[in-house]
Design an enzyme around this catalytic site. Structure first.
Site, PDB file in Angstrom:
ATOM      1  N   LYS A 124      -1.635  -1.228  -4.497  1.00  0.00           N
ATOM      2  CA  LYS A 124      -1.433  -0.661  -3.149  1.00  0.00           C
ATOM      3  C   LYS A 124      -2.746  -0.419  -2.407  1.00  0.00           C
ATOM      4  CE  LYS A 124       0.529   2.900  -5.063  1.00  0.00           C
ATOM      5  NZ  LYS A 124       0.972   2.654  -6.415  1.00  0.00           N
ATOM      6  N   GLY A 153       7.812  -0.768  -8.127  1.00  0.00           N
ATOM      7  CA  GLY A 153       7.745  -1.460  -9.422  1.00  0.00           C
ATOM      8  C   GLY A 153       8.634  -2.694  -9.431  1.00  0.00           C
ATOM      9  N   ASP A 220       0.734   9.017  -2.146  1.00  0.00           N
ATOM     10  CA  ASP A 220       1.265   7.754  -2.686  1.00  0.00           C
ATOM     11  C   ASP A 220       2.554   7.353  -1.964  1.00  0.00           C
ATOM     12  OD1 ASP A 220       1.386   5.765  -5.149  1.00  0.00           O
ATOM     13  OD2 ASP A 220       3.363   6.683  -5.004  1.00  0.00           O
ATOM     14  N   LYS A 224       3.249   3.955   0.493  1.00  0.00           N
ATOM     15  CA  LYS A 224       4.379   3.033   0.286  1.00  0.00           C
ATOM     16  C   LYS A 224       5.256   2.963   1.536  1.00  0.00           C
ATOM     17  CE  LYS A 224       4.552   3.649  -4.712  1.00  0.00           C
ATOM     18  NZ  LYS A 224       5.095   4.545  -5.748  1.00  0.00           N
TER      19      LYS A 224
HETATM   20  N1  LIG Z   1       1.852   0.223 -14.446  1.00  0.00           N
HETATM   21  C1  LIG Z   1       2.828   0.277 -13.542  1.00  0.00           C
HETATM   22  O1  LIG Z   1       3.964   0.643 -13.852  1.00  0.00           O
HETATM   23  C2  LIG Z   1       2.597  -0.129 -12.110  1.00  0.00           C
HETATM   24  C3  LIG Z   1       3.686  -0.185 -11.221  1.00  0.00           C
HETATM   25  C4  LIG Z   1       3.480  -0.604  -9.892  1.00  0.00           C
HETATM   26  C5  LIG Z   1       2.184  -0.913  -9.475  1.00  0.00           C
HETATM   27  N2  LIG Z   1       1.136  -0.811 -10.369  1.00  0.00           N
HETATM   28  C6  LIG Z   1      -0.209  -1.156  -9.881  1.00  0.00           C
HETATM   29  O2  LIG Z   1      -0.642  -2.335 -10.533  1.00  0.00           O
HETATM   30  C7  LIG Z   1      -2.042  -2.274 -10.762  1.00  0.00           C
HETATM   31  C8  LIG Z   1      -2.294  -2.452 -12.255  1.00  0.00           C
HETATM   32  O3  LIG Z   1      -1.680  -1.391 -12.965  1.00  0.00           O
HETATM   33  P1  LIG Z   1      -1.817  -1.280 -14.541  1.00  0.00           P
HETATM   34  O4  LIG Z   1      -0.886  -0.217 -14.961  1.00  0.00           O
HETATM   35  O5  LIG Z   1      -1.726  -2.635 -15.165  1.00  0.00           O
HETATM   36  O6  LIG Z   1      -3.329  -0.746 -14.672  1.00  0.00           O
HETATM   37  P2  LIG Z   1      -4.266  -0.790 -15.962  1.00  0.00           P
HETATM   38  O7  LIG Z   1      -3.459  -0.840 -17.197  1.00  0.00           O
HETATM   39  O8  LIG Z   1      -5.264   0.288 -15.780  1.00  0.00           O
HETATM   40  O9  LIG Z   1      -5.011  -2.211 -15.833  1.00  0.00           O
HETATM   41  C9  LIG Z   1      -5.987  -2.481 -14.886  1.00  0.00           C
HETATM   42  C10 LIG Z   1      -6.723  -3.741 -15.266  1.00  0.00           C
HETATM   43  O10 LIG Z   1      -7.701  -4.036 -14.277  1.00  0.00           O
HETATM   44  C11 LIG Z   1      -8.929  -4.356 -14.930  1.00  0.00           C
HETATM   45  N3  LIG Z   1     -10.044  -4.042 -14.050  1.00  0.00           N
HETATM   46  C12 LIG Z   1     -10.520  -2.841 -13.637  1.00  0.00           C
HETATM   47  N4  LIG Z   1     -11.579  -3.000 -12.830  1.00  0.00           N
HETATM   48  C13 LIG Z   1     -11.779  -4.335 -12.733  1.00  0.00           C
HETATM   49  C14 LIG Z   1     -12.719  -5.137 -12.060  1.00  0.00           C
HETATM   50  N5  LIG Z   1     -13.689  -4.603 -11.314  1.00  0.00           N
HETATM   51  N6  LIG Z   1     -12.617  -6.476 -12.201  1.00  0.00           N
HETATM   52  C15 LIG Z   1     -11.670  -7.040 -12.968  1.00  0.00           C
HETATM   53  N7  LIG Z   1     -10.746  -6.327 -13.630  1.00  0.00           N
HETATM   54  C16 LIG Z   1     -10.804  -4.997 -13.516  1.00  0.00           C
HETATM   55  C17 LIG Z   1      -8.934  -3.520 -16.186  1.00  0.00           C
HETATM   56  O11 LIG Z   1      -9.849  -4.125 -17.105  1.00  0.00           O
HETATM   57  P3  LIG Z   1     -10.044  -3.558 -18.608  1.00  0.00           P
HETATM   58  O12 LIG Z   1      -8.771  -3.889 -19.323  1.00  0.00           O
HETATM   59  O13 LIG Z   1     -11.197  -4.357 -19.132  1.00  0.00           O
HETATM   60  O14 LIG Z   1     -10.302  -2.096 -18.474  1.00  0.00           O
HETATM   61  C18 LIG Z   1      -7.474  -3.657 -16.605  1.00  0.00           C
HETATM   62  O15 LIG Z   1      -7.302  -4.863 -17.328  1.00  0.00           O
HETATM   63  C19 LIG Z   1      -2.518  -0.926 -10.208  1.00  0.00           C
HETATM   64  O16 LIG Z   1      -3.029  -1.121  -8.916  1.00  0.00           O
HETATM   65  C20 LIG Z   1      -1.249  -0.099 -10.192  1.00  0.00           C
HETATM   66  O17 LIG Z   1      -1.264   0.912  -9.206  1.00  0.00           O
HETATM   67  C21 LIG Z   1       1.318  -0.442 -11.655  1.00  0.00           C
END
Ligand SMILES: NC(=O)c1ccc[n+]([C@@H]2O[C@H](COP(=O)([O-])OP(=O)(O)OC[C@H]3O[C@@H](n4cnc5c(N)ncnc54)[C@H](OP(=O)(O)O)[C@@H]3O)[C@@H](O)[C@H]2O)c1
Length: 340
Positions: A124, A153, A220, A224
């Site tokens: 977002k 999601g 948040d 949205k």
């Molecule tokens: N999880 C959910 O249920 C959900 C639902 C809707 C939306 N989202 C959104 O989707 C996105 C990802 O969520 P997530 O839960 O997967 O987060 P996450 O588990 O924290 O994963 C984030 C990933 O981004 C990588 N990263 C961080 N900084 C970076 C950079 N500068 N360059 C390249 N990679 C980088 C991290 O690398 P490392 O692994 O090396 O630390 C990690 O692999 C977020 O914006 C979140 O708000 C998530």
């Protein structure tokens, strides 16, 4: 079967879930959708995996599990340069959300557009900071930007809203757009907890961040809401246009009084003459009155009336499944345009 070449930036919960879904559904994608997703580049915080012929996702998931990164060090090379050097059709952007600068996602998305790639993101941050600019840049470069995982999601809130309003006039939107606050309010109600106790419980169950302020103070939900309204009405609102009140001041007494009247308190984001996010009393039998970590959005249309969509608001697999939905749409748009 048409191959879609994918660069994936961010390989955390959502990115890895997407890789798992690609492996699980490989046959189904080919048979049902005539599509072969081919991931040619994955970037995480420190590492890079790249193979122009297609990466071995099983091997990379295993490597990430063992070593914490996807491949060799990317050194000093900025992600934007790496993204532009790939020959991908679509960039999937799943790095952490930053509401202040939109980075690093914003630079990733701009780099992809400059290299004539379409983008699917669940992040977002870039949308909160630069929604109109990004939509304009996509149009300018003749590519597409989709973001259904960023709102709700796996629940297709944006697609549903678009269907509801097609050929009709959208006159209002109301919704519960934040799972954390809904989990907290539900627990206050069911277990007679104070706000602080319910927040602690949400943190214990993994439904709230260590710093939960963006959720509980309503920011948040406001982001949205702005994404939904801008996407569906082609307007140019920003979060500054939303009057925001969070749930910190909701007391057990408020919740009990509501319950005694057959009502419930929910954090409602709404758009009609004005945009707002605030705790409101709603009827228990309102279809929008969901409990726990769920989202619910009601679309009011001039001719077809009220419609409600309900679903889980987050989750790795759920969000990855939204990304796939967006990719299929982009594949169809690209095919319709005769470019692939
Ligand atoms: N999880 C959910 O249920 C959900 C639902 C809707 C939306 N989202 C959104 O989707 C996105 C990802 O969520 P997530 O839960 O997967 O987060 P996450 O588990 O924290 O994963 C984030 C990933 O981004 C990588 N990263 C961080 N900084 C970076 C950079 N500068 N360059 C390249 N990679 C980088 C991290 O690398 P490392 O692994 O090396 O630390 C990690 O692999 C977020 O914006 C979140 O708000 C998530």
């Amino acid at each position: 079967v048409q191959t879609l070449r994918i660069a994936l930036v961010g390989f955390g919960v959502v990115g890895q879930s997407l890789a798992k879904l690609f492996l699980l559904k490989e046959q189904e994608f080919a048979n049902v959708y005539g599509m072969k997703p081919n991931v040619i580049c994955i970037i995480d915080r420190n590492g890079l995996a790249m193979d122009d012929k297609g990466l071995n996702l099983r091997g990379i998931l295993e490597k990430k599990r063992r070593t914490g990164t996807v491949g060799r060090s990317k050194g000093e090379k900025p992600n934007a340069v790496i993204i532009k050097s790939t020959d991908a059709d679509v960039l999937v952007e799943t790095t952490p959300t930053n509401f202040k600068s939109g980075e690093p996602g914003l630079s990733h998305i701009k780099a992809a557009f400059q290299a004539k790639m379409s983008v699917v993101t669940a992040n977002k941050g870039p949308l909160a900071v630069a929604f109109q600019a990004l939509m304009e840049l996509a149009r300018h470069n003749n590519v597409f930007l989709r973001f259904s995982g960023a709102v709700g999601g796996g629940t297709p809130i944006l697609d549903f809203g678009k269907s509801c309003s097609r050929g009709d006039t959208l006159i209002g939107i109301e919704g519960i757009l934040n799972s954390t606050t809904n989990f907290i309010l539900t627990n206050m109600e069911r277990q007679n907890l104070s706000f602080e106790e319910a927040l602690k419980s949400a943190q214990k169950h993994g439904y709230a961040e260590a710093d939960p302020s963006l959720d509980i103070d309503g920011f948040d939900s406001a982001v949205k809401l702005v994404i939904i309204v801008n996407y569906l009405t082609k307007r140019a609102f920003t979060v500054r246009d939303v009057k925001i009140t969070g749930i910190r001041e909701v007391s057990i007494a408020d919740v009990q009084r509501a319950r005694d009247k057959g009502k419930a308190i929910r954090l409602i984001a709404s758009a009609n003459e004005r945009l707002s996010v605030e705790p409101r009393l709603i009827d228990r039998d309102d279809p929008m009155c969901v409990s726990g970590p769920y989202n619910a959005v009601k679309f009011f249309c001039k001719n077809s009336g009220e419609k409600v969509i309900v679903g889980k608001g987050a989750g790795g697999m759920e969000t990855a499944s939204s990304i796939i939905r967006d990719m299929l749409e982009i594949r169809d748009l690209l095919a319709g345009r005769g470019l692939t």
